[in-house]
Design a protein around this motif. Structure first.
Motif, PDB file in Angstrom:
ATOM      1  N   ALA A 108     -80.057   6.271  15.114  1.00 46.84           N
ATOM      2  CA  ALA A 108     -79.888   6.500  13.678  1.00 46.84           C
ATOM      3  C   ALA A 108     -78.765   7.492  13.380  1.00 46.84           C
ATOM      4  O   ALA A 108     -78.129   7.417  12.322  1.00 46.84           O
ATOM      5  CB  ALA A 108     -81.195   7.017  13.072  1.00 46.84           C
ATOM      6  N   HIS A 109     -78.521   8.436  14.315  1.00 44.09           N
ATOM      7  CA  HIS A 109     -77.532   9.499  14.083  1.00 44.09           C
ATOM      8  C   HIS A 109     -76.613   9.660  15.292  1.00 44.09           C
ATOM      9  O   HIS A 109     -76.516  10.749  15.866  1.00 44.09           O
ATOM     10  CB  HIS A 109     -78.251  10.821  13.807  1.00 44.09           C
ATOM     11  N   PRO A 110     -75.912   8.609  15.700  1.00 44.59           N
ATOM     12  CA  PRO A 110     -75.078   8.727  16.902  1.00 44.59           C
ATOM     13  C   PRO A 110     -73.977   9.773  16.774  1.00 44.59           C
ATOM     14  O   PRO A 110     -73.558  10.365  17.787  1.00 44.59           O
ATOM     15  CB  PRO A 110     -74.499   7.322  17.066  1.00 44.59           C
ATOM     16  N   ASP A 111     -73.530  10.024  15.552  1.00 46.88           N
ATOM     17  CA  ASP A 111     -72.483  11.018  15.343  1.00 46.88           C
ATOM     18  C   ASP A 111     -73.008  12.443  15.499  1.00 46.88           C
ATOM     19  O   ASP A 111     -72.217  13.385  15.553  1.00 46.88           O
ATOM     20  CB  ASP A 111     -71.859  10.858  13.961  1.00 46.88           C
ATOM     21  N   ARG A 112     -74.326  12.609  15.576  1.00 46.60           N
ATOM     22  CA  ARG A 112     -74.921  13.936  15.724  1.00 46.60           C
ATOM     23  C   ARG A 112     -75.392  14.210  17.150  1.00 46.60           C
ATOM     24  O   ARG A 112     -75.937  15.281  17.414  1.00 46.60           O
ATOM     25  CB  ARG A 112     -76.103  14.090  14.759  1.00 46.60           C
ATOM     26  N   VAL A 113     -75.205  13.256  18.063  1.00 47.37           N
ATOM     27  CA  VAL A 113     -75.699  13.395  19.439  1.00 47.37           C
ATOM     28  C   VAL A 113     -74.515  13.388  20.393  1.00 47.37           C
ATOM     29  O   VAL A 113     -73.736  12.433  20.425  1.00 47.37           O
ATOM     30  CB  VAL A 113     -76.676  12.251  19.792  1.00 47.37           C
ATOM     31  N   ARG A 114     -74.398  14.459  21.164  1.00 48.48           N
ATOM     32  CA  ARG A 114     -73.353  14.539  22.177  1.00 48.48           C
ATOM     33  C   ARG A 114     -73.815  13.887  23.477  1.00 48.48           C
ATOM     34  O   ARG A 114     -73.091  13.092  24.082  1.00 48.48           O
ATOM     35  CB  ARG A 114     -72.970  16.002  22.427  1.00 48.48           C
ATOM     36  N   THR A 115     -75.033  14.234  23.914  1.00 45.60           N
ATOM     37  CA  THR A 115     -75.606  13.633  25.119  1.00 45.60           C
ATOM     38  C   THR A 115     -77.092  13.371  24.893  1.00 45.60           C
ATOM     39  O   THR A 115     -77.750  14.058  24.101  1.00 45.60           O
ATOM     40  CB  THR A 115     -75.464  14.547  26.354  1.00 45.60           C
ATOM     41  N   LEU A 116     -77.612  12.390  25.628  1.00 47.75           N
ATOM     42  CA  LEU A 116     -79.040  12.071  25.608  1.00 47.75           C
ATOM     43  C   LEU A 116     -79.522  12.001  27.051  1.00 47.75           C
ATOM     44  O   LEU A 116     -78.997  11.211  27.847  1.00 47.75           O
ATOM     45  CB  LEU A 116     -79.278  10.731  24.908  1.00 47.75           C
ATOM     46  N   THR A 117     -80.505  12.841  27.391  1.00 48.79           N
ATOM     47  CA  THR A 117     -81.105  12.841  28.723  1.00 48.79           C
ATOM     48  C   THR A 117     -82.517  12.303  28.606  1.00 48.79           C
ATOM     49  O   THR A 117     -83.356  12.893  27.928  1.00 48.79           O
ATOM     50  CB  THR A 117     -81.116  14.260  29.328  1.00 48.79           C
ATOM     51  N   LEU A 118     -82.773  11.184  29.258  1.00 49.91           N
ATOM     52  CA  LEU A 118     -84.091  10.538  29.237  1.00 49.91           C
ATOM     53  C   LEU A 118     -84.770  10.815  30.568  1.00 49.91           C
ATOM     54  O   LEU A 118     -84.334  10.311  31.617  1.00 49.91           O
ATOM     55  CB  LEU A 118     -83.932   9.037  29.014  1.00 49.91           C
TER      56      LEU A 118
END
Length: 280
Positions: A108-118
């Motif tokens: 929903a907010h890709p412009d607000r996420v630098r990295t995602l760790t799952l």
């Protein structure tokens, strides 16, 4: 604990651990208070952990509308926390069931996420689910463990729908790479730390649009790290590899001997792997 107010007026709490650039951490369960994350095996020595108690868990208030426990409804809570912290973009870490929430927020907010760790995380927004066959496969790896016979019988009872709370307790060793005193203490907190009503409402399949999500994930510029435990069943490593491949810039790290809580099984490996990814 510091607090902020969600868009629907629910007061939410979070913990701050450590120093360095902030890392926003979403607990799994689903709907387990963030205390079980601890300091993520010492990751707080490299990052300032922002550990959110999801609504209705830990020190966060219960919402007026129970339907807002749905993970798609909680996306606004994550955005409100980002704004509250004054961050333009965030590094986001999601464990277990909160993989669903972390993915929905990033989509929903890709412009607000630098990295995602799952971290040993679900990926229902991308249409990925874990099967009984996966769990059977991982369980077979533990057949030499002294606790195996009792735990496997409890697991079979639960899969057959005839399990009890005692069966759930008995199968907990499957979630850990080592069933030692630290693991036992960690497992003992599960029931008291989890909002069961909220857990039942957290991830309905109608909260997701996998085709749209896969198209977005394949095109965005968010870097994604998928951390799997070698012994974990949810997801097993080859399913984690499939999840990583769904992203334009996804990578996989499999922790040797790791279970569902890899920061407990080998803190050095976990901290080094996550830090190297974030600092790259």
């Amino acid at each position: 604990m510091p607090t902020f107010t969600a868009p629907d007026g629910t007061e939410l709490a979070y913990r701050l651990e450590g120093r360095g650039d902030p890392l926003l951490c979403l607990p799994g369960g689903p709907m387990r208070a963030s205390v079980y994350l601890g300091d993520l095996g010492g990751l707080s020595s490299r990052r300032r952990l922002v550990l959110l108690d999801l609504r209705g868990t830990g020190d966060s208030a219960e919402p007026a509308d129970p339907a807002s426990y749905r993970c798609d409804r909680q996306v606004d809570d994550i955005e409100a926390l980002r704004v509250h912290l004054g961050l333009d973009r965030v590094d986001l870490l999601a464990h277990s069931a909160s993989g669903d929430l972390g993915l929905l927020y990033a989509l929903a907010h890709p412009d607000r996420v630098r990295t995602l760790t799952l971290v040993t995380a679900r990926a229902r927004p991308l249409g990925v689910e874990f099967t009984r066959e996966h769990r059977d496969e991982r369980a077979a790896l533990r057949v030499e463990e002294p606790w195996y016979a009792e735990a496997f019988q409890a697991y079979q009872n639960l899969m057959a729908g005839s399990g009890s709370d005692a069966d759930w307790d008995a199968m907990m060793p499957f979630f850990y790479g080592r069933w030692d005193e630290a693991a036992r203490e960690h497992a003992a907190g599960d029931v008291a730390q989890t909002n069961k009503e909220a857990a039942r409402l957290f991830s309905p399949w109608d909260a997701f649009d996998p085709d749209e999500a896969r198209a977005i994930a394949k095109s965005w510029d968010v870097r994604v790290l998928v951390v799997a435990g070698e012994l974990d069943s949810a997801p097993i490593p080859r399913v984690s590899a499939q999840i990583a491949e769904l992203f334009a810039d996804g990578e996989l790290a499999v922790q040797p001997g790791g279970g569902h809580f890899p920061w407990l099984d080998d803190p050095d490996f976990f901290v080094r792997t996550v830090t190297d990814f974030l600092d790259r």
